[in-house]
Write an enzyme that holds these catalytic residues in place. Sequence first.
Site, PDB file in Angstrom:
ATOM      1  N   TYR A  30       0.860  -1.182   0.000  1.00 16.43           N
ATOM      2  CA  TYR A  30       0.000   0.000   0.000  1.00 16.43           C
ATOM      3  C   TYR A  30       0.901   1.238   0.000  1.00 16.43           C
ATOM      4  O   TYR A  30       2.073   1.151  -0.359  1.00 16.43           O
ATOM      5  CB  TYR A  30      -0.873  -0.135   1.269  1.00 16.43           C
ATOM      6  N   ARG A  83      -5.978  10.243 -10.966  1.00 14.20           N
ATOM      7  CA  ARG A  83      -5.358  10.911  -9.813  1.00 14.20           C
ATOM      8  C   ARG A  83      -4.873   9.840  -8.845  1.00 14.20           C
ATOM      9  O   ARG A  83      -5.512   9.526  -7.859  1.00 14.20           O
ATOM     10  CB  ARG A  83      -6.387  11.841  -9.141  1.00 14.20           C
ATOM     11  N   LYS A 101      -5.532  -2.271  -3.011  1.00 14.29           N
ATOM     12  CA  LYS A 101      -6.699  -2.082  -2.135  1.00 14.29           C
ATOM     13  C   LYS A 101      -7.395  -3.413  -1.890  1.00 14.29           C
ATOM     14  O   LYS A 101      -7.847  -3.701  -0.782  1.00 14.29           O
ATOM     15  CB  LYS A 101      -7.697  -1.103  -2.769  1.00 14.29           C
ATOM     16  N   GLU A 173     -11.980   4.507  -6.916  1.00 11.22           N
ATOM     17  CA  GLU A 173     -10.689   4.800  -6.304  1.00 11.22           C
ATOM     18  C   GLU A 173      -9.841   5.662  -7.240  1.00 11.22           C
ATOM     19  O   GLU A 173      -9.671   5.326  -8.417  1.00 11.22           O
ATOM     20  CB  GLU A 173      -9.993   3.451  -6.062  1.00 11.22           C
ATOM     21  N   ASP A 174      -9.327   6.759  -6.728  1.00  9.54           N
ATOM     22  CA  ASP A 174      -8.365   7.585  -7.444  1.00  9.54           C
ATOM     23  C   ASP A 174      -8.822   8.067  -8.827  1.00  9.54           C
ATOM     24  O   ASP A 174      -8.045   8.098  -9.792  1.00  9.54           O
ATOM     25  CB  ASP A 174      -6.995   6.882  -7.510  1.00  9.54           C
ATOM     26  N   ASP A 196     -13.913   5.743  -1.938  1.00  7.05           N
ATOM     27  CA  ASP A 196     -12.994   5.661  -0.803  1.00  7.05           C
ATOM     28  C   ASP A 196     -12.325   7.007  -0.524  1.00  7.05           C
ATOM     29  O   ASP A 196     -12.117   7.375   0.633  1.00  7.05           O
ATOM     30  CB  ASP A 196     -11.942   4.602  -1.141  1.00  7.05           C
ATOM     31  N   ASP A 197     -11.976   7.741  -1.573  1.00  2.80           N
ATOM     32  CA  ASP A 197     -11.266   9.010  -1.384  1.00  2.80           C
ATOM     33  C   ASP A 197     -12.161  10.049  -0.719  1.00  2.80           C
ATOM     34  O   ASP A 197     -11.704  10.848   0.089  1.00  2.80           O
ATOM     35  CB  ASP A 197     -10.767   9.545  -2.731  1.00  2.80           C
ATOM     36  N   ASN A 338      -0.723  11.544   0.330  1.00  4.63           N
ATOM     37  CA  ASN A 338       0.113  10.370   0.021  1.00  4.63           C
ATOM     38  C   ASN A 338       0.771  10.549  -1.340  1.00  4.63           C
ATOM     39  O   ASN A 338       0.254  11.291  -2.170  1.00  4.63           O
ATOM     40  CB  ASN A 338      -0.770   9.115  -0.029  1.00  4.63           C
ATOM     41  N   ASN A 382      -5.351   6.810   7.702  1.00  2.00           N
ATOM     42  CA  ASN A 382      -5.492   6.326   6.327  1.00  2.00           C
ATOM     43  C   ASN A 382      -6.776   5.518   6.198  1.00  2.00           C
ATOM     44  O   ASN A 382      -7.128   4.776   7.119  1.00  2.00           O
ATOM     45  CB  ASN A 382      -4.289   5.450   5.965  1.00  2.00           C
TER      46      ASN A 382
END
Length: 482
Positions: A30, A83, A101, A173-174, A196-197, A338, A382
Amino acid sequence: MALTELQERNERLFYKLLIDNVEELLPIVYTPTVGEACQKFGSIFRRPQGLYISLKEKGKVLEVLKNWPERTVQVIVVTDGERILGLGDLGCQGMGIPVGKLALYTALGGVRPSACLPVTIDVGTNNEQLLEDEFYIGLRQKRTRGKEYEDLLQEFMRAVKQNYGEKVLVQFEDFANHNAFELLSKFRTSHLVFNDDIQGTASVVLAGVVAALKLIGGSMSEHRFLFLGAGEAGTGIAELIALEISKKTKVPVEETRKKIWLVDSKGLIVRSRKDSLQHFKQPWAHEHEPVKDLLDAVKAIKPTVLIGSSGVGRTFTKEVIEAVSSFNEKPLILALSNPTSQSECTAEEAYTYSEGRAIFASGSPFDPVEYNGKVFIPGQSNNAYIFPGFGLGLVISGAIRVHDDMLLAASEALAGLVSEENFAQGLIYPPLSNIRKISAQIAANVAAKAYDLGVATRLPRPENLVKYAESCMYSPTYRNYR
Ligand code: NAD
C-alpha cells in the site's frame, strides 16, 4: 515485486504473510510503495492481476466481464488512473491501486480473494511521459472526456449489475475529482457504490478527530477546522464532520459547516469567490475577506485542527506549524496526503516545530520520533482503517445501498477502539496490528446500520453481528490432512 510473485504463486501464503506482518508489509503493498510501483508499472509488469476495460471494448463490456474466471465477485475496486495518490495521472498504470486495495480487503477485512475484482478503465492518459514510454501498457491517446467517457462508465456499471447482481460493491478509487463527485452522485441511488477518497477518508478522519478530543479537549462543535486542499478528501471529510456536529447538536448542517474552512490553490475559500468555485467547494464559501495563502489563513481563522489534503508536499511549513501551535495547547495536525513525498510535513517537523505539543497523524506512515528525550509515535490516518471493514459490513448484511449514516457508524466503531494505553502514547487510532478485530467491529456497526435503515437483504439479522462478521472472514489457514 517479490510479494506480487508470491501472491501469484501461493495466494494463501501471501495472505498469511501479510496478515502476520501487517505493520511491516502494509507500506509495501500500500502507500507509499504502491505509488512507486504504479509509476514504474509498465517496466515491472509481468502478468495482469486485474481486468482492463478500455475504450476499445465499448459495447462489449459485459462480454469482457464474463471473461473474468471467478463467478461470485462481491467487491470491485475500479479506477481510471487519473489521480493516483498525490502523483497525478498515471493512466492504465493506476492498476496497482485496485490490486493493492483489494489485497487489503482480503488481508484486513477478510473478504475472500476470489470475491475481489480489480478493474482499470482505460480511457487514455494526459501524462506525456507515459505516452512516450515504450513500456507503457495502456492506450496511447489523450484522455477521452464528455459523452464517450460517461457512456463507457455507464455501460460498465450496467454490466457489473447484470453480471454480479444488486449486492456487488463497486468502490471508486483515485478518479480525478471532476469525475469522482459526478460518478458517486450518479450511481449512489441505483448501485451499491462507495468512493474511498471521499467517503472512506471522511470516515477515518472523523474517527481520528472524535478520538483526539480525549487529548485536545472540548466537544466537536467547540473546534475550528482548517483544511489545505478542497478536493475529494478535503470536502468529503469536511462534510462528514459537519454532519456529525449537526447530529450531535441538532443544529442544521448549513450552520455547522461554518466551523469549517478550506484553503485551495487560490487561497481561503470565501463568499466573494463563490461563483467561480466548483460545485463541491461552494458550501464552504463563508463570509470572510480574501486570504491568499495558508499561513495567513491560519492566522486569520485560528484553527484548533489543521488538516492537509492537497496532495502537495511540505506545505505545513515551520511558520504554519508554529502559528497553529501558538494559540493551541495541543494542536491536532493531520497530514493526509500520500505518498510520503507528498505529505504536508513529516512527523519530526510536526513534533519539533510544535515543541512536542502536536497530536499528529499522517496518511503514509512515519517512524517514531525522539524529541527532547521523549518518544512520539505518529499514527496513520489512512482509509485502510475503514474500507475493508466497511465493505465487509456491506457484504455480510447483503446491503444494496450506502448511506452516510453507515460512514458515521464506521467512524464511531473505530474511535471507540482507541485504548487508554494508545492515548497515553499520543495515538488517535488503535494499532494496525489489531486490524482484523477492528474490521470486524466496523463491519458489525455498518451492518447494524444497514439493517436499521432497511437496506440489508440478508435475513434474518444475525443476533451477534461481531461474531457473525468474524465467522465470515477469510483466514489463510492450511487444512489438516490425516
Ligand atoms: P483532489 O485532486 O480531489 O484535491 C486536491 C485539492 O488540493 C484541490 O482542491 C486543489 O485545488 C488543492 N490544491 C492543489 N494544490 C494546492 C496548493 N498548492 N495549495 C492549496 N491547495 C492545493 O485530491 P484528493 O482526492 O482530495 O487527494 C488529495 C491528497 O490526499 C492526495 O495526496 C491523496 O493521496 C490524499 N488522500 C489521502 C487519504 C488518506 O487516507 N490518508 C485518502 C484520500 C486521499
